[in-house]
Enzyme design. Structure first.
Site, PDB file in Angstrom:
ATOM      1  N   CYS A   1      12.712  11.001  -3.799  1.00 57.80           N
ATOM      2  CA  CYS A   1      12.703  11.318  -1.665  1.00 57.80           C
ATOM      3  C   CYS A   1      13.512  10.353  -1.352  1.00 57.80           C
ATOM      4  O   CYS A   1      14.099   9.653  -1.856  1.00 57.80           O
ATOM      5  CB  CYS A   1      11.797  10.882  -1.000  1.00 57.80           C
TER       6      CYS A   1
ATOM      7  N   ARG B   1      18.602  12.281  -4.401  1.00 62.25           N
ATOM      8  CA  ARG B   1      16.834  11.374  -4.919  1.00 62.25           C
ATOM      9  C   ARG B   1      15.795  12.934  -4.135  1.00 62.25           C
ATOM     10  O   ARG B   1      14.916  13.024  -4.275  1.00 62.25           O
ATOM     11  CB  ARG B   1      16.661  10.033  -4.245  1.00 62.25           C
TER      12      ARG B   1
ATOM     13  N   TRP C   1      11.947  14.910  -1.927  1.00 69.10           N
ATOM     14  CA  TRP C   1      11.648  15.662  -3.097  1.00 69.10           C
ATOM     15  C   TRP C   1      10.107  16.375  -2.955  1.00 69.10           C
ATOM     16  O   TRP C   1       8.705  15.092  -2.704  1.00 69.10           O
ATOM     17  CB  TRP C   1      11.814  15.124  -4.613  1.00 69.10           C
TER      18      TRP C   1
ATOM     19  N   ASN D   1       8.766   7.746   1.294  1.00 70.87           N
ATOM     20  CA  ASN D   1       9.139   8.018  -0.557  1.00 70.87           C
ATOM     21  C   ASN D   1       7.878   7.452  -1.463  1.00 70.87           C
ATOM     22  O   ASN D   1       7.640   6.076  -1.194  1.00 70.87           O
ATOM     23  CB  ASN D   1      10.387   7.362  -0.507  1.00 70.87           C
ATOM     24  N   GLY D   2       7.379   7.966  -2.259  1.00 69.57           N
ATOM     25  CA  GLY D   2       5.580   7.421  -3.070  1.00 69.57           C
ATOM     26  C   GLY D   2       4.977   8.951  -2.874  1.00 69.57           C
ATOM     27  O   GLY D   2       5.263  10.070  -2.251  1.00 69.57           O
TER      28      GLY D   2
ATOM     29  N   GLU E   1      20.309  14.786 -26.537  1.00 70.51           N
ATOM     30  CA  GLU E   1      20.713  14.654 -25.512  1.00 70.51           C
ATOM     31  C   GLU E   1      21.302  15.829 -25.238  1.00 70.51           C
ATOM     32  O   GLU E   1      22.029  15.879 -23.675  1.00 70.51           O
ATOM     33  CB  GLU E   1      21.280  12.845 -25.253  1.00 70.51           C
TER      34      GLU E   1
ATOM     35  N   LYS F   1      20.925  17.650 -21.689  1.00 71.96           N
ATOM     36  CA  LYS F   1      22.396  18.168 -20.383  1.00 71.96           C
ATOM     37  C   LYS F   1      22.275  19.419 -20.265  1.00 71.96           C
ATOM     38  O   LYS F   1      22.356  20.469 -18.608  1.00 71.96           O
ATOM     39  CB  LYS F   1      23.853  17.460 -21.274  1.00 71.96           C
TER      40      LYS F   1
ATOM     41  N   GLU G   1      19.092  20.935 -18.611  1.00 72.29           N
ATOM     42  CA  GLU G   1      19.219  20.486 -17.461  1.00 72.29           C
ATOM     43  C   GLU G   1      20.389  21.325 -15.732  1.00 72.29           C
ATOM     44  O   GLU G   1      19.505  20.849 -14.759  1.00 72.29           O
ATOM     45  CB  GLU G   1      18.788  19.485 -16.747  1.00 72.29           C
TER      46      GLU G   1
ATOM     47  N   HIS H   1      11.669  24.692 -41.683  1.00 66.24           N
ATOM     48  CA  HIS H   1      10.082  23.811 -41.384  1.00 66.24           C
ATOM     49  C   HIS H   1       9.234  25.331 -40.274  1.00 66.24           C
ATOM     50  O   HIS H   1       8.367  24.821 -39.700  1.00 66.24           O
ATOM     51  CB  HIS H   1       9.474  23.042 -41.442  1.00 66.24           C
TER      52      HIS H   1
ATOM     53  N   LYS I   1      17.565  12.415  -8.903  1.00 62.61           N
ATOM     54  CA  LYS I   1      17.405  11.709  -9.708  1.00 62.61           C
ATOM     55  C   LYS I   1      17.074  10.370 -10.280  1.00 62.61           C
ATOM     56  O   LYS I   1      17.107  10.380 -10.863  1.00 62.61           O
ATOM     57  CB  LYS I   1      19.127  10.963  -8.839  1.00 62.61           C
TER      58      LYS I   1
HETATM   59  O1  M6R Z   1      16.283   6.104 -14.108  1.00 62.34           O
HETATM   60  P1  M6R Z   1      16.233   6.169 -15.323  1.00 62.34           P
HETATM   61  O2  M6R Z   1      17.330   5.537 -16.155  1.00 62.34           O
HETATM   62  O3  M6R Z   1      14.736   5.500 -15.559  1.00 62.34           O
HETATM   63  O4  M6R Z   1      16.177   7.504 -15.438  1.00 62.34           O
HETATM   64  C1  M6R Z   1      15.043   7.992 -16.475  1.00 62.34           C
HETATM   65  C2  M6R Z   1      15.267  10.204 -16.596  1.00 62.34           C
HETATM   66  O5  M6R Z   1      14.668  10.390 -15.262  1.00 62.34           O
HETATM   67  C3  M6R Z   1      16.679   9.812 -16.389  1.00 62.34           C
HETATM   68  O6  M6R Z   1      17.287   9.360 -17.429  1.00 62.34           O
HETATM   69  C4  M6R Z   1      16.729  11.751 -16.840  1.00 62.34           C
HETATM   70  O7  M6R Z   1      16.114  12.787 -17.784  1.00 62.34           O
HETATM   71  C5  M6R Z   1      18.727  11.874 -16.350  1.00 62.34           C
HETATM   72  N1  M6R Z   1      18.865  12.094 -14.867  1.00 62.34           N
HETATM   73  C6  M6R Z   1      18.926  13.491 -16.883  1.00 62.34           C
HETATM   74  O8  M6R Z   1      19.785  13.585 -16.788  1.00 62.34           O
END
Ligand code: M6R
Length: 606
Positions: free
Chosen positions: A2, A27, A75, A99-100, A478, A482, A485, A501, A601
């Protein structure tokens, strides 16, 4: 998650708040809303499900005037995605954006007999109601009494109906930054939303109350004593927060990598040696520890895995990489001989922050690798190294990841030197290879259309497997995240030797496989493993170090040759290639690349 924002000053608030919400939309983007305080103290609210652009049209339809207001982009956590659950929430004379998560909201609703009086299913409305319960004309007393009752995390922007043109703010864990702007003051969840109005800001200290007025900002501690804000300066240009002509932030951020990696690395190479003098980090931090433990989430955790592969083989130090969200719940063993490295782009990920607190409680030394200056994880840690990635707006992390990698290379080089695994010559040569990484990545980025073409072959896939060994496996984790997501294609990265396996049962001619082969000592094993999936009909997209010999007889779906660096550094060009692959799949599917569904984010809830 949020985003919250507030403005009070000499101008109409609506436009400033809605523009700010657009910047904070990364956010959370389930719904958005705004509340504006009128001259007579009354408050007008507009809110709706959908994006900030929907809120903008709603505001246009029913004009909302006034020079003081708060806004929110959501969010959803408690309560589904519907207009009623959108913020702001008004209860009695109190209007809040939050937010929280208020963990004890059910208990509070019961205690204050709120059940039949609430209009939403949110924990936030309960907080508004408790504030309203305690409010009898003294906002400080109401805020003080309320926060004593709340369990959980919160950043509140609050309007009291009979106090016109002032915003009150208080927080625990969830972030709020505050700035003085021309003829007014502003608050926001992060500085990017303030950037076009001011470069000076401070982080609202936890359990302090800020009062924002046209004339400026006042800060008080919980006993009502005035407190001094710690002012900071925004370190990046506002221009860097724009799309710069690219269709999506993600593409822009991928393309920026050579530059921001150079900006992260260069200040930390002195006399040819990796050096953290500029960050004020003493060598004994690296000399004295017996083991390293990385705590991080998502992409940042994947960066940690690359760090582990480098450190273990080059520094010969034991290193664990822990999911921050699991760290303290598994009673992780850390002590005064452990160096805990917290990696986080935002520096606000609650799990990472809590892991740092746990590490400190257990006497570990803590070092943060963070992108956003002054963020909570940075402030909670003993030492901090800032990545100079600049604002990363796309939800999918790209340049933050590779700048984290760059810092991990530097740490590897410095640690290897101070602990005696590298002599000066080796440390210098290691640093000089790292300085070549931006150029190698640029060569990949210059060929982005080749990767765009390759991406077409997985556009309609239901599942994509990725395989590699050693460092290649680490970066594929990673690469696979990507793809998942932003393209919504199910994808899994596998250590090549592990496929047979069990998982190889899933490989058919309908399962494209992405393979990365960049490590000399592993290449023959890698190519054998690739043959195993090709024999089961899989079409293989190969990203390979250009100096390796390609089996031209094999039926490759496509091959992309990566510019050659020393093996340990191949992670950098290969990462850029995998990012582009995911980007183009998402783009060609017509998806909202920067704001994938269900995500936000900054993850500020556990
Ligand atoms: O802000 P942060 O690096 O702590 O965020 C951690 C994850 O939420 C973040 O890396 C997330 O996996 C990525 N946005 C994915 O692309």
């Amino acid at each position: 998650m949020c985003g919250i924002i507030g403005y009070t000053g000499g101008k109409e608030a609506e436009g400033i708040i809605v523009d700010g919400l657009e910047i904070l939309e990364y956010r959370g983007y389930d719904s958005a809303g705004i509340a504006v305080s009128q001259k007579d103290g009354s408050v007008q609210i507009r809110k709706c499900v959908g994006r900030v652009r929907d809120l903008r049209s709603l505001c246009r339809k029913g004009e909302i005037q006034g020079t003081c207001g708060i806004g929110h982009t959501r969010w959803a956590t408690h309560g589904g995605v519907c207009d009623a659950n959108a913020h702001p929430h008004r209860f009695g004379k109190v209007t809040v954006v939050h937010n929280g998560i208020i963990e004890n909201y059910r208990g509070l609703a019961k205690k204050y007999n709120l059940q039949d009086r609430l209009r939403s299913q949110t924990d936030s409305e309960v907080a508004a109601a408790v504030l309203a319960h305690f409010y009898n004309g003294d906002p400080f007393a109401a805020i003080r009494k309320t926060v004593l009752k709340l369990k959980g995390t919160f950043a509140f922007g609050i309007l009291f109906e009979d106090i016109s043109e002032a915003i009150f703010a208080v927080r625990n864990v969830s972030p709020i930054v505050i700035g003085q702007v021309q003829e007014g003051s502003m608050l926001a969840s992060d500085v990017t939303a303030l950037g076009q109005y001011t470069k000076e800001y401070f982080v609202l200290p936890e359990f302090h109350v800020a009062v924002l007025k046209k004339e400026g900002v006042e800060l008080y501690d919980m006993s009502g004593e005035p407190a001094e804000p710690e002012w900071m300066t925004v370190s990046w240009d506002v221009d860097k927060s724009s799309k710069g002509g690219y269709p999506f932030y993600m593409e822009k951020e991928i393309m920026e990598q050579p530059q921001v990696i150079a900006e992260t690395v260069q200040p930390r190479i002195c006399g040819g040696m990796p050096d953290f003098g500029v960050d004020g980090i003493p060598d004994n931090l690296f000399e004295d520890c017996k083991r390293i433990c990385v705590v991080a989430c998502g992409t940042a955790m994947h960066a940690g895995l690359v760090g582990k592969a480098l450190m273990q083989s080059l520094v010969r130090i034991h290193m664990d990489v822990e999911l921050a969200s699991e760290f303290m719940y598994t009673d992780a063993i850390v002590d005064e001989e452990t160096l805990v490295i917290a990696i986080s782009q935002s520096g606000e990920t609650i799990d990472t922050l809590e892991a740092v607190k746990y590490a400190k409680k257990n006497s570990a030394k803590t070092l943060a690798i963070v992108n956003v200056r002054g963020a909570s994880v940075a402030r909670a840690s003993d030492y901090v190294i800032y990545t100079n990635a600049g604002p990363e707006i796309a939800v999918a992390s790209t340049k933050a990841y590779t700048t984290q990698l760059a810092v991990l290379y530097l740490l590897t080089g410095r640690m290897a030197y101070v602990r005696g695994s590298f002599g000066e010559t080796e440390a210098k040569s290691f640093a000089s290879q790292l300085l070549l990484a931006p150029e190698a990545m640029q060569q990949v980025l210059d060929r982005k259309e080749e990767i765009h073409y390759i991406a077409r072959s997985i556009l309609n896939a239901k599942d994509v497997f990725m395989m590699g060994r050693g460092l290649d496996y680490s970066i594929l984790l990673e690469g696979s995240l990507k793809l998942k997501e932003i393209s919504y294609i199910h994808s899994e990265a596998y250590a090549s030797g592990e496929l047979k396996h069990g998982t190889i049962a899933l490989i058919t001619e309908d399962t494209p496989v992405v393979a990365v082969v960049t490590q000399s000592k592993l290449q023959s094993k890698e190519f054998s493993n690739i043959k195993e999936v090709q024999s089961r009909g899989a079409g293989v997209i190969l990203f390979m170090k250009e100096t390796f010999e390609l089996d031209k007889e094999a039926a490759w779906e496509s091959v992309f040759q990566l510019p050659a660096m020393e093996d340990s550094f191949m992670v950098m060009p290969a990462s850029a290639a995998l990012q582009l692959l995911a980007y183009y799949v998402s783009l060609d599917k017509g998806l909202d690349v920067d704001k994938p569904r269900n995500l936000a984010k900054v993850v500020t809830v556990e």
